[in-house]
Design a protein around this motif. Structure first.
Motif, PDB file in Angstrom:
ATOM      1  N   ALA A   1       0.820  -1.153   0.061  1.00 20.33           N
ATOM      2  CA  ALA A   1      -0.197  -0.008   0.185  1.00 20.33           C
ATOM      3  C   ALA A   1       0.860   1.247   0.020  1.00 20.33           C
ATOM      4  O   ALA A   1       2.021   1.124   0.375  1.00 20.33           O
ATOM      5  CB  ALA A   1      -0.840   0.040   1.478  1.00 20.33           C
ATOM      6  N   ASP A   2       0.273   2.432  -0.572  1.00 22.34           N
ATOM      7  CA  ASP A   2       1.121   3.563  -0.320  1.00 22.34           C
ATOM      8  C   ASP A   2       0.892   4.345   0.868  1.00 22.34           C
ATOM      9  O   ASP A   2      -0.324   4.292   1.503  1.00 22.34           O
ATOM     10  CB  ASP A   2       0.251   4.600  -1.506  1.00 22.34           C
ATOM     11  N   PRO A   3       1.976   4.929   1.552  1.00 20.49           N
ATOM     12  CA  PRO A   3       1.672   5.400   2.697  1.00 20.49           C
ATOM     13  C   PRO A   3       0.553   6.353   3.080  1.00 20.49           C
ATOM     14  O   PRO A   3       0.206   6.558   4.094  1.00 20.49           O
ATOM     15  CB  PRO A   3       3.190   6.328   2.994  1.00 20.49           C
ATOM     16  N   ALA A   4       0.129   7.042   1.958  1.00 22.35           N
ATOM     17  CA  ALA A   4      -0.864   7.901   1.962  1.00 22.35           C
ATOM     18  C   ALA A   4      -2.243   7.296   1.882  1.00 22.35           C
ATOM     19  O   ALA A   4      -3.344   8.160   1.915  1.00 22.35           O
ATOM     20  CB  ALA A   4      -0.848   8.969   0.571  1.00 22.35           C
ATOM     21  N   ASP A   5      -2.433   5.958   1.530  1.00 24.66           N
ATOM     22  CA  ASP A   5      -3.900   5.315   1.704  1.00 24.66           C
ATOM     23  C   ASP A   5      -4.570   5.477   2.678  1.00 24.66           C
ATOM     24  O   ASP A   5      -3.880   5.080   4.031  1.00 24.66           O
ATOM     25  CB  ASP A   5      -3.569   4.082   1.044  1.00 24.66           C
ATOM     26  N   SER A   6      -5.671   5.639   2.937  1.00 24.71           N
ATOM     27  CA  SER A   6      -6.346   5.831   4.241  1.00 24.71           C
ATOM     28  C   SER A   6      -7.263   4.450   4.230  1.00 24.71           C
ATOM     29  O   SER A   6      -7.857   4.143   5.270  1.00 24.71           O
ATOM     30  CB  SER A   6      -7.567   6.903   4.231  1.00 24.71           C
ATOM     31  N   GLU A   7      -7.287   3.466   3.480  1.00 20.19           N
ATOM     32  CA  GLU A   7      -7.996   2.101   3.399  1.00 20.19           C
ATOM     33  C   GLU A   7      -6.753   0.992   2.989  1.00 20.19           C
ATOM     34  O   GLU A   7      -6.474   1.166   1.779  1.00 20.19           O
ATOM     35  CB  GLU A   7      -9.296   1.946   2.691  1.00 20.19           C
ATOM     36  N   VAL A   8      -6.570   0.196   3.860  1.00 18.48           N
ATOM     37  CA  VAL A   8      -5.548  -0.726   3.597  1.00 18.48           C
ATOM     38  C   VAL A   8      -5.773  -2.246   3.999  1.00 18.48           C
ATOM     39  O   VAL A   8      -6.620  -2.267   4.880  1.00 18.48           O
ATOM     40  CB  VAL A   8      -3.974  -0.309   4.295  1.00 18.48           C
ATOM     41  N   GLU A   9      -5.333  -3.100   3.315  1.00 20.42           N
ATOM     42  CA  GLU A   9      -5.701  -4.779   3.721  1.00 20.42           C
ATOM     43  C   GLU A   9      -4.118  -5.149   4.135  1.00 20.42           C
ATOM     44  O   GLU A   9      -3.072  -4.902   3.812  1.00 20.42           O
ATOM     45  CB  GLU A   9      -5.757  -5.486   2.424  1.00 20.42           C
ATOM     46  N   VAL A  10      -4.126  -5.615   5.554  1.00 19.83           N
ATOM     47  CA  VAL A  10      -2.840  -5.993   5.927  1.00 19.83           C
ATOM     48  C   VAL A  10      -3.160  -7.464   6.221  1.00 19.83           C
ATOM     49  O   VAL A  10      -3.927  -8.080   6.705  1.00 19.83           O
ATOM     50  CB  VAL A  10      -3.042  -5.516   7.613  1.00 19.83           C
ATOM     51  N   ARG A  11      -2.161  -8.079   5.692  1.00 20.33           N
ATOM     52  CA  ARG A  11      -2.085  -9.611   5.580  1.00 20.33           C
ATOM     53  C   ARG A  11      -1.121 -10.268   6.490  1.00 20.33           C
ATOM     54  O   ARG A  11      -0.067  -9.819   6.524  1.00 20.33           O
ATOM     55  CB  ARG A  11      -1.653 -10.019   4.202  1.00 20.33           C
ATOM     56  N   SER A  12      -1.398 -11.409   7.061  1.00 19.95           N
ATOM     57  CA  SER A  12      -0.721 -11.993   7.905  1.00 19.95           C
ATOM     58  C   SER A  12      -1.189 -13.618   7.988  1.00 19.95           C
ATOM     59  O   SER A  12      -2.198 -14.122   7.318  1.00 19.95           O
ATOM     60  CB  SER A  12      -1.078 -11.615   9.436  1.00 19.95           C
ATOM     61  N   GLN A  13      -0.447 -14.448   8.782  1.00 22.11           N
ATOM     62  CA  GLN A  13      -0.869 -15.746   8.936  1.00 22.11           C
ATOM     63  C   GLN A  13      -0.631 -16.176  10.392  1.00 22.11           C
ATOM     64  O   GLN A  13       0.360 -15.718  11.081  1.00 22.11           O
ATOM     65  CB  GLN A  13      -0.049 -16.644   7.874  1.00 22.11           C
ATOM     66  N   VAL A  14      -1.437 -17.157  10.884  1.00 17.26           N
ATOM     67  CA  VAL A  14      -1.291 -17.504  12.278  1.00 17.26           C
ATOM     68  C   VAL A  14      -0.370 -18.812  12.254  1.00 17.26           C
ATOM     69  O   VAL A  14      -0.793 -19.881  11.185  1.00 17.26           O
ATOM     70  CB  VAL A  14      -2.573 -17.975  12.845  1.00 17.26           C
ATOM     71  N   VAL A  15       0.547 -18.878  12.788  1.00 10.97           N
ATOM     72  CA  VAL A  15       1.360 -19.892  12.783  1.00 10.97           C
ATOM     73  C   VAL A  15       1.154 -20.903  14.031  1.00 10.97           C
ATOM     74  O   VAL A  15       1.122 -20.366  15.071  1.00 10.97           O
ATOM     75  CB  VAL A  15       2.853 -19.599  12.920  1.00 10.97           C
ATOM     76  N   VAL A  16       0.597 -22.206  13.679  1.00  9.66           N
ATOM     77  CA  VAL A  16       0.232 -22.984  14.646  1.00  9.66           C
ATOM     78  C   VAL A  16       1.087 -24.264  14.749  1.00  9.66           C
ATOM     79  O   VAL A  16       1.457 -24.805  13.704  1.00  9.66           O
ATOM     80  CB  VAL A  16      -1.294 -23.721  14.229  1.00  9.66           C
ATOM     81  N   PRO A  17       1.864 -24.547  16.064  1.00  7.70           N
ATOM     82  CA  PRO A  17       2.636 -25.496  16.235  1.00  7.70           C
ATOM     83  C   PRO A  17       2.039 -26.846  15.665  1.00  7.70           C
ATOM     84  O   PRO A  17       0.951 -27.238  15.914  1.00  7.70           O
ATOM     85  CB  PRO A  17       2.733 -25.712  17.652  1.00  7.70           C
ATOM     86  N   ARG A  18       2.882 -27.537  14.794  1.00  6.81           N
ATOM     87  CA  ARG A  18       2.466 -28.709  14.169  1.00  6.81           C
ATOM     88  C   ARG A  18       1.219 -28.731  13.494  1.00  6.81           C
ATOM     89  O   ARG A  18       0.566 -29.724  13.452  1.00  6.81           O
ATOM     90  CB  ARG A  18       2.320 -30.101  15.312  1.00  6.81           C
ATOM     91  N   GLY A  19       1.061 -27.674  12.713  1.00 13.97           N
ATOM     92  CA  GLY A  19      -0.055 -27.477  11.976  1.00 13.97           C
ATOM     93  C   GLY A  19       0.258 -26.638  10.668  1.00 13.97           C
ATOM     94  O   GLY A  19       1.513 -25.764  10.662  1.00 13.97           O
ATOM     95  N   GLU A  20      -0.593 -26.394   9.507  1.00 10.65           N
ATOM     96  CA  GLU A  20      -0.376 -25.703   8.586  1.00 10.65           C
ATOM     97  C   GLU A  20      -0.843 -24.143   8.898  1.00 10.65           C
ATOM     98  O   GLU A  20      -1.788 -23.838   9.850  1.00 10.65           O
ATOM     99  CB  GLU A  20      -1.112 -25.893   7.546  1.00 10.65           C
ATOM    100  N   PRO A  21       0.049 -23.010   8.412  1.00  7.33           N
ATOM    101  CA  PRO A  21      -0.244 -21.568   8.462  1.00  7.33           C
ATOM    102  C   PRO A  21      -1.698 -21.481   8.141  1.00  7.33           C
ATOM    103  O   PRO A  21      -1.900 -21.992   7.285  1.00  7.33           O
ATOM    104  CB  PRO A  21       0.909 -20.907   7.914  1.00  7.33           C
ATOM    105  N   ILE A  22      -2.429 -20.463   9.028  1.00  2.00           N
ATOM    106  CA  ILE A  22      -3.446 -20.076   8.592  1.00  2.00           C
ATOM    107  C   ILE A  22      -3.714 -18.816   8.360  1.00  2.00           C
ATOM    108  O   ILE A  22      -3.422 -17.715   8.895  1.00  2.00           O
ATOM    109  CB  ILE A  22      -4.714 -20.337   9.684  1.00  2.00           C
ATOM    110  N   GLN A  23      -4.466 -18.374   7.019  1.00  2.00           N
ATOM    111  CA  GLN A  23      -4.232 -17.058   6.319  1.00  2.00           C
ATOM    112  C   GLN A  23      -5.305 -15.975   7.484  1.00  2.00           C
ATOM    113  O   GLN A  23      -6.409 -16.671   7.719  1.00  2.00           O
ATOM    114  CB  GLN A  23      -4.964 -16.869   4.913  1.00  2.00           C
TER     115      GLN A  23
END
Length: 212
Positions: free
Chosen positions: A123-145
């Protein structure tokens, strides 16, 4: 998997801070307060044990002021929103807020040894609406979006939608809202959510008495 989804949703909404810097980037905002809430939940033995009072206190302090429930509700209601009166809009927002908060409060005690990794912000620093992407890391499991849609108003970021496992929260409720409105109008939708909240509250109260 159902319980894990609830925890992810709780982590997504359990966001808060005492102040917001107008120059703070959206991803820095989400990362900072996510870590704050997860640390608080992991360190509190009462929360880990499912103490609802302590969970509610955490939600009150870290969630409610920083989520745009009205925008979430209006998006879920779609084209029906503009046809509703201000009183109906307020009533629906209150019931939807209660529904979401109860769901997420019930899941916060499931935060154990998970961690969250954030992806580069596109995103551009000036954007007022943004999508923040992450994933949850679960021990012994697949990452979750786990992604967030946030908007800045008067210098403060607020969350107005959440994506869990590829599904946006607002979109998930649109069908239910439309179905209830088709059957009983806007008031019918409000009544349906109010009844759902009433039943959930009664069930929680009964469970509390049974555990004593």
């Amino acid at each position: 998997m159902k319980q894990l989804k609830l925890w992810i949703a709780a982590a997504a909404l359990a966001l808060g801070s005492n102040a917001f810097a107008q120059t703070e980037a959206a991803d820095a905002f989400v990362k900072r307060i996510s870590n704050e809430v997860m640390s608080a939940a992991k360190a509190d033995k009462d929360i880990q044990a499912g103490n609802q009072k302590k969970v509610n206190e955490l939600v009150e302090a870290k969630v409610l002021p920083f989520v745009d429930f009205q925008r979430m509700t209006s998006l879920a209601a779609g084209r029906n929103w503009k046809d509703a009166s201000p009183e109906q809009q307020k009533a629906l927002t209150n019931e939807f807020r209660t529904l979401l908060v109860r769901t997420y409060s019930g899941a916060i005690s499931q935060i154990k040894d998970q961690t969250v990794e954030f992806k580069p912000l596109r995103a551009d620093p000036a954007d007022s609406e943004v999508e923040v992407r992450s994933q949850v890391v679960v021990p012994r499991g697949e990452p979750i979006q786990l992604n967030y849609r946030v908007a800045k108003t008067a210098g403060a970021w607020k969350i107005y939608d959440i994506n869990v496992l590829g599904a946006w929260l607002v979109e998930a409720y649109k069908g239910t809202f439309q179905s209830e409105i088709t059957k009983g109008g806007f008031d019918g939708l409000i009544k349906a959510l109010a009844e759902k909240n009433k039943q959930a509250a009664a069930k929680a109260a009964a469970g509390g008495k049974a555990s004593k």
